[in-house]
Design a protein around this motif. Sequence first.
Motif, mmCIF file in Angstrom:
data_model
loop_
_atom_site.group_PDB
_atom_site.id
_atom_site.type_symbol
_atom_site.label_atom_id
_atom_site.label_comp_id
_atom_site.label_asym_id
_atom_site.label_seq_id
_atom_site.Cartn_x
_atom_site.Cartn_y
_atom_site.Cartn_z
ATOM 1 N N GLY A 191 -1.407 -25.229 -10.845
ATOM 2 C CA GLY A 191 -1.438 -25.677 -9.579
ATOM 3 C C GLY A 191 -2.724 -26.174 -8.798
ATOM 4 N N GLN A 192 -3.133 -27.425 -9.463
ATOM 5 C CA GLN A 192 -4.267 -27.697 -9.058
ATOM 6 C C GLN A 192 -4.158 -28.430 -7.608
ATOM 7 N N ASN A 193 -3.219 -28.755 -7.264
ATOM 8 C CA ASN A 193 -3.241 -29.826 -6.230
ATOM 9 C C ASN A 193 -2.280 -29.098 -4.983
ATOM 10 N N LEU A 194 -2.340 -27.860 -4.727
ATOM 11 C CA LEU A 194 -1.924 -27.001 -3.859
ATOM 12 C C LEU A 194 -3.088 -27.301 -2.484
ATOM 13 N N SER A 195 -2.288 -27.029 -1.242
ATOM 14 C CA SER A 195 -3.209 -27.199 -0.125
ATOM 15 C C SER A 195 -4.317 -26.175 -0.155
ATOM 16 N N GLU A 196 -5.432 -26.481 0.604
ATOM 17 C CA GLU A 196 -6.668 -25.657 0.519
ATOM 18 C C GLU A 196 -6.286 -24.030 0.989
ATOM 19 N N GLU A 197 -5.143 -23.883 1.904
ATOM 20 C CA GLU A 197 -5.021 -22.731 2.275
ATOM 21 C C GLU A 197 -4.344 -21.870 1.105
ATOM 22 N N LEU A 198 -3.056 -22.621 0.356
ATOM 23 C CA LEU A 198 -2.587 -22.004 -0.912
ATOM 24 C C LEU A 198 -3.568 -21.734 -1.793
ATOM 25 N N LYS A 199 -4.569 -22.724 -2.062
ATOM 26 C CA LYS A 199 -5.183 -22.336 -3.226
ATOM 27 C C LYS A 199 -6.250 -21.065 -2.896
ATOM 28 N N VAL A 200 -6.475 -20.944 -1.558
ATOM 29 C CA VAL A 200 -7.240 -19.508 -1.225
ATOM 30 C C VAL A 200 -6.408 -18.340 -1.366
ATOM 31 N N TYR A 201 -5.252 -18.549 -1.063
ATOM 32 C CA TYR A 201 -4.216 -17.594 -0.989
ATOM 33 C C TYR A 201 -3.946 -17.023 -2.700
ATOM 34 N N LEU A 202 -3.836 -18.190 -3.383
ATOM 35 C CA LEU A 202 -3.931 -17.878 -4.963
ATOM 36 C C LEU A 202 -5.111 -17.114 -5.457
ATOM 37 N N ARG A 203 -6.184 -17.500 -4.885
ATOM 38 C CA ARG A 203 -7.261 -16.882 -5.483
ATOM 39 C C ARG A 203 -7.363 -15.675 -5.027
ATOM 40 N N GLU A 204 -7.115 -15.162 -3.595
ATOM 41 C CA GLU A 204 -7.229 -13.907 -3.163
ATOM 42 C C GLU A 204 -6.367 -12.994 -3.739
ATOM 43 N N LEU A 205 -4.872 -13.761 -4.088
ATOM 44 C CA LEU A 205 -3.857 -12.740 -4.541
ATOM 45 C C LEU A 205 -4.292 -12.414 -6.053
ATOM 46 N N ASN A 206 -4.889 -13.073 -6.816
ATOM 47 C CA ASN A 206 -5.342 -12.730 -8.188
ATOM 48 C C ASN A 206 -6.392 -11.841 -7.961
ATOM 49 N N GLN A 207 -7.270 -12.042 -6.991
ATOM 50 C CA GLN A 207 -8.583 -11.069 -6.629
ATOM 51 C C GLN A 207 -8.010 -9.625 -6.521
ATOM 52 N N LEU A 208 -6.814 -9.561 -5.483
ATOM 53 C CA LEU A 208 -6.391 -8.268 -5.191
ATOM 54 C C LEU A 208 -5.765 -7.662 -6.562
ATOM 55 N N TYR A 209 -5.190 -8.436 -7.239
ATOM 56 C CA TYR A 209 -4.590 -7.925 -8.476
ATOM 57 C C TYR A 209 -5.814 -7.222 -9.458
ATOM 58 N N LYS A 210 -6.835 -8.071 -9.725
ATOM 59 C CA LYS A 210 -8.003 -7.443 -10.573
ATOM 60 C C LYS A 210 -8.799 -6.525 -10.025
ATOM 61 N N ASP A 211 -8.855 -6.303 -8.834
ATOM 62 C CA ASP A 211 -9.672 -5.610 -8.100
ATOM 63 C C ASP A 211 -8.825 -3.929 -8.226
ATOM 64 N N HIS A 212 -7.553 -4.062 -8.331
ATOM 65 C CA HIS A 212 -6.919 -2.622 -8.216
ATOM 66 C C HIS A 212 -6.252 -2.425 -9.298
ATOM 67 N N PRO A 213 -6.723 -1.111 -10.178
ATOM 68 C CA PRO A 213 -6.057 -0.700 -11.290
ATOM 69 C C PRO A 213 -4.622 -0.343 -11.181
ATOM 70 N N ALA A 214 -4.349 -0.115 -9.812
ATOM 71 C CA ALA A 214 -2.815 0.238 -9.562
ATOM 72 C C ALA A 214 -1.860 -0.828 -9.980
ATOM 73 N N LEU A 215 -2.648 -1.971 -9.904
ATOM 74 C CA LEU A 215 -1.504 -3.247 -10.205
ATOM 75 C C LEU A 215 -1.391 -3.405 -11.819
ATOM 76 N N TRP A 216 -2.208 -2.845 -12.514
ATOM 77 C CA TRP A 216 -2.104 -3.189 -13.824
ATOM 78 C C TRP A 216 -2.424 -2.134 -14.930
ATOM 79 N N GLU A 217 -3.167 -1.151 -14.324
ATOM 80 C CA GLU A 217 -3.606 0.046 -15.315
ATOM 81 C C GLU A 217 -2.417 0.479 -15.977
ATOM 82 N N ALA A 218 -1.426 1.127 -15.285
ATOM 83 C CA ALA A 218 -0.234 1.690 -15.791
ATOM 84 C C ALA A 218 1.094 0.953 -15.918
ATOM 85 N N ASP A 219 0.588 -0.390 -15.942
ATOM 86 C CA ASP A 219 1.939 -1.143 -16.430
ATOM 87 C C ASP A 219 2.995 -0.869 -17.299
ATOM 88 N N ALA A 220 2.362 -0.029 -18.411
ATOM 89 C CA ALA A 220 3.467 0.206 -19.666
ATOM 90 C C ALA A 220 4.037 1.555 -19.092
#
Length: 710
Positions: free
Chosen positions: A573-602
């Motif tokens: 998704g290299q050519n998204l608008s700047e707002e959507l690029k920011v959205y994707l980055r912040e969404l990934n950051q939310l995911y990485k910052d919160h163990p609730a979203l990945w630690e107990a996946d299994a």
Amino acid sequence: MTDRLYEYMDWPRIEAVVYGEENLPREILGPQAVKGSVLIQCFFPHAESVKVHTKKDGKNYAMELVDETGYYAALLPGKEIPSYEFIVEDMDGKKQRFGDPYRFPSQFTLEEEEMFRQGIYYKAYQKLGAHPMTIDRVKGVYFAVWAPNALRVSVVGDFNQWDGRVHPMQKSPSTGIHELFIPRLKQGDLYKFEIKMVGGASFLKTDPYANSREIAPATAGIVEKVAGYRWGDAAWLKKRKAMVSKSYALSIGQIDLEALGKNEEGDYVSYRELALRTVEYALSAGYTHVELPPLMEYGKEAGPYATSGYYAPTSRYGSPRDFQYFVDYLHQKEIGVLMDWTPAHFPREEEGMSMLDGTCLYERCQSGEGIHPLWGTLLFDYASPHVKNFLISNVLYWLECYHLDGLRLDDVDAMLYLDYGRTPGSWTPNIFGGNENLEAVEFLKHLSSRVRKTHPDTLLIAQEDGYWRDLTGPVDEAHVGFHYKWNNGWTKSFLDYIHGDRSFRTAHHDELTVSMLYAYSEAFILTLNDRDISSLEQFLESLPGDETVRQDNFKVALGYFMTHPGKKYLAFGQNLSEELKVYLRELNQLYKDHPALWEADAEPAGFEWIQFMEPGENILAYIRKDSHKKDLLLVLCNFSGQEQDAYKVGVPYYGKYKEIFNSDGTAFGGNGVGNPRVKTCRKEEWDGRPYRLTVKLPPLGLAVFAYQPV
């Protein structure tokens, strides 16, 4: 010719040499001690004269032309075989020096030959192929190829005018490996193997184990040294063992080489330039890993998934050393590197692996069943120990020599099912009458066992569109052995839902929720990849509604994707608008910052539905939590076009709930409909929970709240 020299001539063997039919050339062309002298023989069909130069005393001995085709012989004085080389003068008077390939022994040990016969020579790539090395202080290249049914195999290239008579290889009767060390050859030399069949037909083949190859449509191997790169990623390798754990934040960004791998003129950039571009993209989007298409060499028209050079990083972007730099650079920037791998099939190329020695060697031989009906490619013979050895060694080669963090196996279902893509009556059931390819299953188990044992900090991921059970998990627990499997069921259901008109979503509400019925049956990766949506830009354009509605749909879709159980894999998704690029980055950051979203996946305990039984609302509410319940998130996804000013939702725990993410944020191009103040729940039963929150939800929006006990 002197009588004494004549008596040592083995004329039938000499005839085999000059006619290109000798497969044990060391027995005749190698130096021999004979009655107080040393017999030296050689074959230079393009020479005017040949001399033997002994290095210790610096003497030159003229050789006699014993056969007019270019077969020379000489007797040197002395009982010990000296160090020597040939001085060859051609028809134009040009002189060149050549070492004698036939004075050097095989570099295979008896143990390695036995392991190869059994199909457990997992480092076959260290000997098979072409390897620059020094033997007895002589520099050259060692060649080896498996061709058990060939009458004779020769190394050919510019160095011998592509004449298959000049460098016949020594065949091992026990393994069918042909090998030869050729002095003075060097890195960068082009080569192929000339195969001669019983009956006289001969043809050229590209080395299956070549470390590098010419750019298509040319197909010659290139002598390259892979070992010796000075890696700088020790810190990354030390900590990546945690990455194979199910309790790890794994967010993978797919790389589009058509977008990143070419310049404005449409020419390929180097691996080193590609490394800079890839890091910029991955960091701007917030991914933990990137995944590359197969960078093994491939044909001009077929594309990267039609792998033809399994051991050769494509030369389109540079050398093997350049690709090592690519991986090293990404690791130093703390970005993991995964790559796709195609063990299901290989292309029918005239100079490729098909009918390598004139017989079915790497491919299945059954009439019609060795060819895949959907693609016209050849299927590997997974029953052959040597083919399994080739493929397992190949995986270990990429993990060991290029430090890849894992491989995704493409089209695993084409391996597992005998009837994949076939009509009734066009396939043969297994011994139990079923459609399972038992040989492929055993191969995959063998492969995964070796990877888990030798590279326990790397991943094997399956792309399998069927419903094969127990693909993920260790082999000793009755699983096939993959670490993860793509969740194609989730992708299909979700895309059917999100592409539908909002007015009719109520009737398709179960497509949002059905995935949780099987979410823990395997270790899943959720995917929105190029097979599903082409790219994030095209996914955005494919959604219903006007531009604003499409963007809101896009944001809530990615929000649900990122907060649903399962690791993450997104298309380019290299050519998204700047707002959507920011959205994707912040969404990934939310995911990485919160163990609730990945630690107990299994673990089922890591997810809890709050509200999913009201299809008329088109709203989902659920809780994500880590294994120790220290991190707890309430997630609300509003898939309707209606703003909710006072949406009531039940919660299981008393305390405060702070909104930490909202897809309608102004930084993302939204209207800012959200909950700026911390919410304290009330003691009132709602949604079957003892407490209730009242919140605002934007239309087609995602809101995430962090729980704070009081």
